[in-house]
Motif scaffolding. Structure first.
Motif, PDB file in Angstrom:
ATOM      1  N   SER A 204      -1.343  -4.646 -11.831  1.00 42.77           N
ATOM      2  CA  SER A 204      -0.885  -5.301 -10.604  1.00 42.77           C
ATOM      3  C   SER A 204       0.590  -5.659 -10.695  1.00 42.77           C
ATOM      4  O   SER A 204       1.327  -5.553  -9.713  1.00 42.77           O
ATOM      5  CB  SER A 204      -1.726  -6.554 -10.332  1.00 42.77           C
ATOM      6  N   SER A 205       1.042  -6.064 -11.880  1.00 41.29           N
ATOM      7  CA  SER A 205       2.442  -6.422 -12.070  1.00 41.29           C
ATOM      8  C   SER A 205       3.349  -5.210 -11.875  1.00 41.29           C
ATOM      9  O   SER A 205       4.393  -5.302 -11.202  1.00 41.29           O
ATOM     10  CB  SER A 205       2.638  -7.009 -13.474  1.00 41.29           C
ATOM     11  N   ALA A 208       3.404  -4.328  -8.230  1.00 42.45           N
ATOM     12  CA  ALA A 208       4.214  -5.283  -7.484  1.00 42.45           C
ATOM     13  C   ALA A 208       5.701  -4.972  -7.642  1.00 42.45           C
ATOM     14  O   ALA A 208       6.476  -5.062  -6.676  1.00 42.45           O
ATOM     15  CB  ALA A 208       3.916  -6.707  -7.959  1.00 42.45           C
ATOM     16  N   GLU A 209       6.111  -4.595  -8.857  1.00 44.73           N
ATOM     17  CA  GLU A 209       7.519  -4.264  -9.089  1.00 44.73           C
ATOM     18  C   GLU A 209       7.931  -3.029  -8.292  1.00 44.73           C
ATOM     19  O   GLU A 209       8.999  -3.002  -7.663  1.00 44.73           O
ATOM     20  CB  GLU A 209       7.752  -4.041 -10.586  1.00 44.73           C
ATOM     21  N   SER A 211       6.409  -1.815  -5.597  1.00 44.38           N
ATOM     22  CA  SER A 211       6.300  -2.103  -4.160  1.00 44.38           C
ATOM     23  C   SER A 211       7.494  -2.920  -3.678  1.00 44.38           C
ATOM     24  O   SER A 211       8.009  -2.687  -2.575  1.00 44.38           O
ATOM     25  CB  SER A 211       5.001  -2.851  -3.875  1.00 44.38           C
ATOM     26  N   ALA A 212       7.942  -3.855  -4.498  1.00 41.77           N
ATOM     27  CA  ALA A 212       9.086  -4.675  -4.112  1.00 41.77           C
ATOM     28  C   ALA A 212      10.337  -3.813  -3.953  1.00 41.77           C
ATOM     29  O   ALA A 212      11.139  -4.016  -3.025  1.00 41.77           O
ATOM     30  CB  ALA A 212       9.318  -5.767  -5.158  1.00 41.77           C
ATOM     31  N   SER A 215       9.875  -1.718  -0.755  1.00 40.71           N
ATOM     32  CA  SER A 215       9.956  -2.585   0.410  1.00 40.71           C
ATOM     33  C   SER A 215      11.401  -2.987   0.692  1.00 40.71           C
ATOM     34  O   SER A 215      11.829  -3.046   1.854  1.00 40.71           O
ATOM     35  CB  SER A 215       9.095  -3.834   0.191  1.00 40.71           C
ATOM     36  N   VAL A 269      -1.929  -5.289  -3.509  1.00 39.41           N
ATOM     37  CA  VAL A 269      -0.614  -5.685  -4.024  1.00 39.41           C
ATOM     38  C   VAL A 269       0.489  -5.073  -3.171  1.00 39.41           C
ATOM     39  O   VAL A 269       1.460  -5.744  -2.794  1.00 39.41           O
ATOM     40  CB  VAL A 269      -0.458  -5.263  -5.497  1.00 39.41           C
ATOM     41  N   ALA A 270       0.366  -3.783  -2.851  1.00 40.74           N
ATOM     42  CA  ALA A 270       1.362  -3.117  -2.023  1.00 40.74           C
ATOM     43  C   ALA A 270       1.438  -3.750  -0.632  1.00 40.74           C
ATOM     44  O   ALA A 270       2.530  -3.958  -0.082  1.00 40.74           O
ATOM     45  CB  ALA A 270       1.038  -1.630  -1.915  1.00 40.74           C
ATOM     46  N   ALA A 272       0.718  -6.766   0.181  1.00 39.71           N
ATOM     47  CA  ALA A 272       1.337  -8.093   0.079  1.00 39.71           C
ATOM     48  C   ALA A 272       2.854  -7.997   0.041  1.00 39.71           C
ATOM     49  O   ALA A 272       3.551  -8.973   0.363  1.00 39.71           O
ATOM     50  CB  ALA A 272       0.816  -8.819  -1.155  1.00 39.71           C
ATOM     51  N   SER A 273       3.372  -6.825  -0.359  1.00 39.81           N
ATOM     52  CA  SER A 273       4.822  -6.616  -0.385  1.00 39.81           C
ATOM     53  C   SER A 273       5.353  -6.066   0.927  1.00 39.81           C
ATOM     54  O   SER A 273       6.534  -5.721   1.023  1.00 39.81           O
ATOM     55  CB  SER A 273       5.190  -5.656  -1.521  1.00 39.81           C
TER      56      SER A 273
END
Length: 346
Positions: A204-205, A208-209, A211-212, A215, A269-270, A272-273
């Motif tokens: 997930s981490s 998240a990196e 996806s951020a 995004s 996770v994606a 959420a970004s």
């Protein structure tokens, strides 16, 4: 005792004795074979997808075209060869990046790219080192090798599943003593005693990196792996050695250790970004991208032996009883970027 996550990390990535740092895992002489090694068609179609995603995003320049965990480099070589035929300007403007943590595999990739055409990639050891700007990211069989935590439901409640030594000094599973933070556990699902639940905060981490970055700067990502679309209770930890399943404790550091990927968690996770996730099976994705048409084109002027080989490759990649249903495909992008290979319902 150590956690299952620690055991996986040591076995796979120990600097001197880890599986990926000391061995050649891919291909007929290794322990498993990946989709790019099965057929050139896989890399060709993923390359078409990446090129189409770049067009859909407005052809931003400069941009980074990255593969994470590129193995022997086969997928990236096949993608670039295909894209170069579609648009020679792509390679000229792309910052081609390979993210590889294994020095051994990095050297193999460097050797192969030295004679693989005009593309000159840059190598990175972690995603955080990639340059800023739009990212078009590909990862095939990456997340399954990222260590997971396992939890077991005991008479005393949920406990972390540990790796310990039995009375004979052999590796075995045991249950930890400490209680578990309920936030780590599934909600709304009844579990019997002995049930196993897997959580992958490291996956997930990483998601998240990535996806951020997408995004913030634009781009798209495509992630292909074996796993499930809905979370549940199961022990999916497995070892592969010489193309056969192995006991997870039999050859630590000498066998590949993986678990199934929870694609629903990665998609969340994606989302959420601020990205839009799409999910489907590998079979559906490849067929929509033109797998049958490409096989037909390759076999149209070939002999029966080649056509039979191509039929076998199609079945292995997309057949429901082989990789077609077991492997899933997750694509992420900003909401306004339309991506090929997916239906509105995906």
């Amino acid at each position: 005792p150590i956690s299952v996550s620690e055991y996986m990390a040591i076995c796979l990535f120990d600097p001197t004795d880890g599986y990926y740092t000391t061995r050649e895992p891919f291909g007929a002489s290794g322990d498993f074979i990946t989709s790019p090694e099965i057929s050139q068609m896989f890399g060709e179609l993923v390359g078409v997808w990446a090129y189409s995603a770049w067009i859909a995003a407005g052809k931003p320049v400069p941009f980074t075209f990255a593969e994470i965990g590129p193995g022997r480099g086969t997928l990236m070589i096949d993608m670039l060869r295909t894209i170069d035929r579609l648009d020679p300007g792509f390679i000229a403007t792309a910052r081609i990046a390979l993210v590889e943590a294994s020095p051994r595999l990095t050297e193999i990739q460097r050797e192969r790219f030295a004679t693989a055409g005009r593309a000159k990639p840059s190598w990175y050891t972690q995603v955080s080192d990639l340059p800023d700007g739009p990212h078009f990211v590909i990862a095939n069989e990456l997340f399954d090798a990222i260590p997971v935590r396992q939890f077991v439901n005991t008479e005393q409640g949920w406990r972390e599943r540990m790796v310990a030594l039995d009375e004979a000094g052999e590796l075995c599973f045991s249950a930890g003593l400490a209680s578990i933070d309920p936030a780590l556990l599934p909600t709304g699902k009844k579990a019997e005693i002995g049930a196993i639940f897997e959580a992958a905060p490291a996956r997930s981490s990483l998601m998240a990196e990535l996806s951020a970055r997408i995004s913030k700067h634009g781009g798209a990502g495509l992630f292909i792996d074996y796993g499930h679309l809905e979370p549940g209770f199961a022990d999916t930890l497995q070892a592969m050695k010489a193309h056969a399943y192995d006991d997870v404790f039999a050859h630590p550091g000498e066998a590949d250790l993986t678990t199934h990927v929870d694609f629903a968690a990665l998609a969340a996770v994606a989302q959420a970004s601020g990205l839009r996730p799409r999910l489907c099976t590998q079979g559906d994705f490849l067929l929509r991208m033109g797998l049958l048409e490409r096989a037909g084109a390759l076999g149209s002027k070939a002999g029966e032996d080649v056509r039979e080989r191509l039929r076998g490759e199609v079945e292995r990649l997309a057949g429901p009883d082989q990789m077609g249903n077991l492997f899933k495909v997750l694509a992420v992008s900003p909401e306004n970027v339309a991506l090929p290979g997916f239906n509105p319902a995906d």
